[in-house]
Design an enzyme around this catalytic site. Structure first.
Site, PDB file in Angstrom:
ATOM      1  N   LEU A 101       0.873  -1.160   0.000  1.00 27.78           N
ATOM      2  CA  LEU A 101       0.000   0.000   0.000  1.00 27.78           C
ATOM      3  C   LEU A 101       0.913   1.214   0.000  1.00 27.78           C
ATOM      4  CD1 LEU A 101      -2.814  -0.831   2.606  1.00 27.78           C
ATOM      5  CD2 LEU A 101      -3.030  -0.727   0.119  1.00 27.78           C
ATOM      6  N   ASP A 102       0.571   2.222  -0.785  1.00 27.79           N
ATOM      7  CA  ASP A 102       1.404   3.408  -0.878  1.00 27.79           C
ATOM      8  C   ASP A 102       1.594   4.062   0.489  1.00 27.79           C
ATOM      9  OD1 ASP A 102       1.449   3.045  -3.633  1.00 27.79           O
ATOM     10  OD2 ASP A 102      -0.364   4.241  -3.908  1.00 27.79           O
ATOM     11  N   TYR A 103       2.645   4.840   0.598  1.00 30.99           N
ATOM     12  CA  TYR A 103       2.980   5.570   1.821  1.00 30.99           C
ATOM     13  C   TYR A 103       1.788   6.370   2.340  1.00 30.99           C
ATOM     14  CZ  TYR A 103       5.596   8.876   4.790  1.00 30.99           C
ATOM     15  OH  TYR A 103       6.055   9.645   5.841  1.00 30.99           O
TER      16      TYR A 103
END
Length: 243
Positions: A101-103
């Site tokens: 999952l993206d930052y």
């Protein structure tokens, strides 16, 4: 006997695809001899397998679900010293995230030491759905959402058809809440899909992975998957493998 890359993956060292790269790069040895052939088979309990000179241990497989907060890296370490997803789970096993999952994206993330299983869950051909709730700029038309349903052409290829549901719109704020389910894992895929139709994502959260949801978890909390949940995930993979 089992294929060498499968044994490495099941030990939690790397996914099967990464294990194949390790073998072809000459970084794997069996009983003291470097092996570079992908077809090599070994007996896990008898043959001594080493990666970069370090013996692999066949750990008991474990499976966790994390409610990932924003501002956390989907990795086991970060050279900039930022928080990573494994910081939130107390486990003796070497865990790694299933996909990422993206930052700046929150929500449900699976972690395991079962590389083979993780590789299957991540592969788009097994069609394990991931449902996101996106807050986007503007109010998309029905035709714009149909583009997402049909598939969007991105720079790295066309996305598979998505399931899309318009949840609500706020005309005064100029924002909308959209539910979208995909089964791929291209880099920042959901964000790029909405950008492609002219409605950039302002906030993004993964609510579900397959049938799993975040019920009972607060941001930053994790729990081990129950045996029947792991079994059900395997059944989804096996079912789609046959289709």
């Amino acid at each position: 006997m089992e294929r060498l890359q499968k044994v490495i993956a099941q030990a939690g060292v790397a996914s099967r695809r990464k294990a194949e790269e390790l073998i072809t790069q000459g970084r794997v040895s069996v009983n003291g001899e470097v092996v570079t052939e992908l077809g090599t088979k070994v007996t896990p309990r008898k043959d001594k397998v080493e990666v970069d000179g370090v013996p692999i241990d066949r750990e008991e497989p474990v499976y966790f679900m994390l409610y990932k907060p924003t501002g956390v890296i989907s990795s086991v370490k970060d050279d900039k010293g930022r928080k990573v997803v494994t910081d939130f789970i107390d486990s003796e096993q070497r865990l790694f995230p299933v996909g990422r999952l993206d930052y700046d994206t929150s929500g449900l993330l699976l972690l395991t030491n079962d590389g083979e299983f993780a590789n299957q869950l991540m592969h788009p051909k097994y069609k394990v759905g991931k449902m996101y709730i996106a807050k986007v700029k503007g109010i998309p038309t029905r035709e714009s959402l149909r583009q997402l349903e049909r598939g969007i052409m991105l720079e790295d290829g066309k996305t598979a058809p998505a399931r899309v549901k318009f949840v609500s719109g706020n005309k005064s704020q100029g924002t909308s809440i959209i539910e979208i389910t995909i089964h791929e894992g291209k880099n920042r895929q959901v964000r790029r899909m909405f950008e492609a139709i002219g409605h950039p994502v302002l906030k993004l959260k993964r609510e579900m992975y397959g049938f799993l949801n975040l019920k009972g978890l607060n941001s930053g909390e994790a729990r081990e998957l129950r045996p029947h949940e792991v079994k059900q995930l395997r059944e989804i993979v096996e079912k789609n493998k046959c289709n």
